[in-house]
Scaffold this motif. Structure first.
Motif, mmCIF file in Angstrom:
data_model
loop_
_atom_site.group_PDB
_atom_site.id
_atom_site.type_symbol
_atom_site.label_atom_id
_atom_site.label_comp_id
_atom_site.label_asym_id
_atom_site.label_seq_id
_atom_site.Cartn_x
_atom_site.Cartn_y
_atom_site.Cartn_z
ATOM 1 N N ARG A 135 -25.484 10.170 -6.051
ATOM 2 C CA ARG A 135 -25.098 10.694 -7.362
ATOM 3 C C ARG A 135 -23.646 10.347 -7.681
ATOM 4 N NH1 ARG A 135 -27.548 15.169 -5.073
ATOM 5 N NH2 ARG A 135 -25.571 16.307 -4.972
ATOM 6 N N ARG A 136 -22.783 10.381 -6.691
ATOM 7 C CA ARG A 136 -21.368 10.103 -6.939
ATOM 8 C C ARG A 136 -21.134 8.640 -7.289
ATOM 9 N NH1 ARG A 136 -18.739 13.945 -2.126
ATOM 10 N NH2 ARG A 136 -19.727 15.858 -2.893
ATOM 11 N N GLU A 137 -21.974 7.752 -6.785
ATOM 12 C CA GLU A 137 -21.849 6.343 -7.136
ATOM 13 C C GLU A 137 -22.166 6.110 -8.607
ATOM 14 O OE1 GLU A 137 -24.387 4.293 -4.464
ATOM 15 O OE2 GLU A 137 -23.046 4.484 -2.729
ATOM 16 N N GLU A 138 -22.993 6.986 -9.200
ATOM 17 C CA GLU A 138 -23.380 6.866 -10.599
ATOM 18 C C GLU A 138 -22.585 7.812 -11.496
ATOM 19 O OE1 GLU A 138 -27.504 7.758 -10.410
ATOM 20 O OE2 GLU A 138 -28.053 5.877 -9.438
ATOM 21 N N TYR A 139 -21.595 8.461 -10.935
ATOM 22 C CA TYR A 139 -20.808 9.457 -11.664
ATOM 23 C C TYR A 139 -20.028 8.802 -12.799
ATOM 24 C CZ TYR A 139 -18.027 13.774 -12.020
ATOM 25 O OH TYR A 139 -17.428 14.941 -12.438
ATOM 26 N N VAL A 140 -19.909 9.509 -13.919
ATOM 27 C CA VAL A 140 -19.189 8.980 -15.074
ATOM 28 C C VAL A 140 -17.690 9.174 -14.874
ATOM 29 C CG1 VAL A 140 -18.860 9.161 -17.563
ATOM 30 C CG2 VAL A 140 -21.134 9.499 -16.576
ATOM 31 N N GLY A 141 -16.955 8.079 -14.718
ATOM 32 C CA GLY A 141 -15.508 8.167 -14.551
ATOM 33 C C GLY A 141 -15.112 8.534 -13.134
ATOM 34 N N PRO A 142 -13.829 8.846 -12.925
ATOM 35 C CA PRO A 142 -13.336 9.199 -11.586
ATOM 36 C C PRO A 142 -14.000 10.479 -11.074
ATOM 37 C CG PRO A 142 -11.511 8.736 -13.079
ATOM 38 C CD PRO A 142 -12.735 8.816 -13.926
ATOM 39 N N TRP A 143 -14.254 10.511 -9.765
ATOM 40 C CA TRP A 143 -14.804 11.715 -9.122
ATOM 41 C C TRP A 143 -13.705 12.368 -8.300
ATOM 42 C CZ3 TRP A 143 -14.953 13.788 -4.308
ATOM 43 C CH2 TRP A 143 -15.828 14.867 -4.095
ATOM 44 N N PHE A 144 -13.465 13.671 -8.560
ATOM 45 C CA PHE A 144 -12.534 14.467 -7.766
ATOM 46 C C PHE A 144 -13.287 15.645 -7.167
ATOM 47 C CE2 PHE A 144 -8.938 13.215 -10.905
ATOM 48 C CZ PHE A 144 -8.818 11.984 -10.290
ATOM 49 N N PRO A 145 -12.812 16.199 -6.067
ATOM 50 C CA PRO A 145 -13.467 17.389 -5.502
ATOM 51 C C PRO A 145 -13.349 18.580 -6.449
ATOM 52 C CG PRO A 145 -11.366 16.971 -4.421
ATOM 53 C CD PRO A 145 -11.640 15.778 -5.272
ATOM 54 N N GLU A 146 -14.279 19.512 -6.314
ATOM 55 C CA GLU A 146 -14.190 20.743 -7.104
ATOM 56 C C GLU A 146 -12.937 21.510 -6.694
ATOM 57 O OE1 GLU A 146 -17.643 23.183 -6.973
ATOM 58 O OE2 GLU A 146 -18.979 21.599 -7.685
ATOM 59 N N PRO A 147 -12.170 21.992 -7.664
ATOM 60 C CA PRO A 147 -10.923 22.694 -7.319
ATOM 61 C C PRO A 147 -11.179 23.972 -6.532
ATOM 62 C CG PRO A 147 -11.439 22.938 -9.659
ATOM 63 C CD PRO A 147 -12.391 21.925 -9.109
ATOM 64 N N LEU A 148 -10.389 24.159 -5.494
ATOM 65 C CA LEU A 148 -10.470 25.360 -4.656
ATOM 66 C C LEU A 148 -9.132 26.080 -4.736
ATOM 67 C CD1 LEU A 148 -12.254 26.931 -2.597
ATOM 68 C CD2 LEU A 148 -11.086 25.639 -0.798
ATOM 69 N N LEU A 149 -9.146 27.314 -5.202
ATOM 70 C CA LEU A 149 -7.906 28.052 -5.406
ATOM 71 C C LEU A 149 -7.380 28.666 -4.121
ATOM 72 C CD1 LEU A 149 -8.547 29.759 -8.861
ATOM 73 C CD2 LEU A 149 -7.569 27.510 -8.351
ATOM 74 N N SER A 150 -8.259 29.055 -3.221
ATOM 75 C CA SER A 150 -7.799 29.633 -1.948
ATOM 76 C C SER A 150 -8.840 29.377 -0.874
ATOM 77 C CB SER A 150 -7.537 31.136 -2.089
ATOM 78 O OG SER A 150 -8.719 31.825 -2.451
ATOM 79 N N ASP A 151 -8.369 29.104 0.315
ATOM 80 C CA ASP A 151 -9.241 28.869 1.456
ATOM 81 C C ASP A 151 -9.541 30.206 2.126
ATOM 82 O OD1 ASP A 151 -10.642 27.947 3.606
ATOM 83 O OD2 ASP A 151 -9.051 26.676 4.404
ATOM 84 N N PRO A 152 -10.802 30.598 2.234
ATOM 85 C CA PRO A 152 -11.102 31.906 2.827
ATOM 86 C C PRO A 152 -10.847 31.979 4.324
ATOM 87 C CG PRO A 152 -13.129 30.697 2.425
ATOM 88 C CD PRO A 152 -12.027 29.903 1.803
ATOM 89 N N TYR A 153 -10.719 30.821 4.975
ATOM 90 C CA TYR A 153 -10.522 30.802 6.425
ATOM 91 C C TYR A 153 -9.066 30.527 6.755
ATOM 92 C CZ TYR A 153 -10.903 29.435 11.322
ATOM 93 O OH TYR A 153 -10.731 29.337 12.688
ATOM 94 N N GLN A 154 -8.492 31.353 7.608
ATOM 95 C CA GLN A 154 -7.109 31.181 8.019
ATOM 96 C C GLN A 154 -7.025 31.184 9.544
ATOM 97 O OE1 GLN A 154 -4.671 30.617 5.770
ATOM 98 N NE2 GLN A 154 -6.193 30.801 4.132
ATOM 99 N N ASP A 155 -6.234 30.269 10.079
ATOM 100 C CA ASP A 155 -6.008 30.184 11.521
ATOM 101 C C ASP A 155 -4.557 29.756 11.730
ATOM 102 O OD1 ASP A 155 -5.844 29.681 14.192
ATOM 103 O OD2 ASP A 155 -7.579 28.353 14.300
ATOM 104 N N PRO A 156 -3.691 30.682 12.117
ATOM 105 C CA PRO A 156 -2.261 30.356 12.262
ATOM 106 C C PRO A 156 -1.993 29.183 13.187
ATOM 107 C CG PRO A 156 -2.604 32.726 12.384
ATOM 108 C CD PRO A 156 -3.962 32.101 12.406
ATOM 109 N N GLU A 157 -2.841 28.986 14.202
ATOM 110 C CA GLU A 157 -2.607 27.900 15.151
ATOM 111 C C GLU A 157 -2.879 26.521 14.539
ATOM 112 O OE1 GLU A 157 -4.686 28.435 18.764
ATOM 113 O OE2 GLU A 157 -3.786 30.383 19.224
#
Length: 330
Positions: free
Chosen positions: A71-93
């Motif tokens: 589907r992405r090969e047939e996508y109209v125009g540039p393809w960018f990832p869906e915007p993610l406002l915050s990552d639910p997973y956190q790991d200080p290390e």
């Protein structure tokens, strides 16, 4: 603790793995839900729940990515990832790896990898899984996984900029940029943009898109001046906030409906690129989505009223793709 409670504790990790493999919030959420269904229907309980669920969501994500690539090969125009406002997973290390792997630039580099390379890279380089766990997840030998990891790392390193700005520098520069935008100070904007800055939008054929984008400081500044001032005049709101772990902004209409997101790439003390997502299908997870076409028409009327010039460079606005064409292309 019930199986459902155990699963919910690991949901943030599972989503974060799936999103980095897929680059899609909605597909990642679906992959996590499918993982739960498989776990809930399993007649036995695994020795290591984390390993079992991580392997399951990885396999599901690989399968989804293989079909999504067509589907992405047939996508109209540039393809960018869906915007993610915050990552639910956190790991200080592993905070640095987690943050870097969320950026639009990194996710676009991951698009160049095969599904297996991408999964191995995400599990190893981002989440620090051991090769025995990775081999189980992708159903390959440990030796094969090590080779996949080496190839993936080589491709990623080759595509990354050598000297990327640190977080404090990015945030300081972005703050000055958005302040200048709100105040309409073009001279200040020019000082913050690289000479070869690019501004490109992912519309998917379902939102206004201006030709291939804007390239160079003159074109980008012309666009910002010609369209943002009318946007603010008709009640539009720009809310600066991190998007995909980088400085960005969410744009909403006067009713609070989201119409656009931006992320900024900062390098060498200047903004090198602005990635915009206007495809409404990629914004639905953020809440109600506004009518970008109606907003554009209203902004154009406001621009004529205040006498704003058209921006320099390519300005052909792509018309909406017919509904049947949209379904065939996406």
């Amino acid at each position: 603790m019930s199986p459902a409670e155990e699963f919910e504790q690991l949901r943030p990790l599972l989503f974060s793995i799936a999103y980095r493999i897929l680059g899609s919030v909605t597909e990642a959420e679906d992959a996590v839900q499918e993982t739960w269904l498989r776990y809930d229907l399993s007649p036995t309980r695994p020795v290591s729940l984390k390993a079992f669920l991580s392997a399951t969501v990885t396999r599901i994500s690989i399968d989804v990515l293989r079909s999504a690539r067509v589907r992405r090969e047939e996508y109209v125009g540039p393809w960018f990832p869906e915007p993610l406002l915050s990552d639910p997973y956190q790991d200080p290390e592993h905070s640095a790896e987690l943050a870097d792997s969320l950026s639009v630039a990194s996710l676009l580099l991951l698009e160049r990898l095969s599904p297996l390379e991408r999964a191995v890279f995400v599990l190893r380089e981002v989440f620090a899984f051991g090769f025995p766990e990775i081999a189980s997840a992708v159903e390959r030998s440990e030796a094969a996984c090590r080779q996949l990891a080496v190839r993936a790392r080589r491709h990623m390193d080759a595509g990354r900029p050598r000297f990327e700005a640190d977080r404090e520098e990015r945030e300081e520069l972005a703050g000055r940029f958005f302040d200048a935008l709100k105040e309409g100070r073009l001279d200040a904007l020019r000082e913050l943009l690289a000479a070869d800055v690019q501004m490109v939008a992912d519309s998917g054929g379902k939102a206004p898109r201006r030709a291939a984008g804007f390239f160079g400081v003159d074109q980008v500044c012309g666009m910002l001046d010609a369209f943002l001032r009318p946007f603010f005049t008709i009640g539009g709101v720009m809310v600066p906030r991190p998007v995909n772990g980088r400085p960005g902004a969410v744009f909403r209409d006067r009713d609070g409906k989201v119409v656009n997101t931006w992320t900024l790439d900062v390098l060498g003390g200047r903004i090198q690129a602005i990635h915009a997502v206007t495809n409404p299908d990629k914004l639905t997870h953020m809440g109600p989505v506004g009518d970008a076409w109606a907003l554009l028409r209203e902004a154009q009327r406001a621009r004529r009223t205040v006498g704003r010039p058209e921006p320099a460079g390519p300005v052909t606005v792509q018309e909406p793709v017919a509904e049947t064409d949209q379904e065939n292309r996406t």
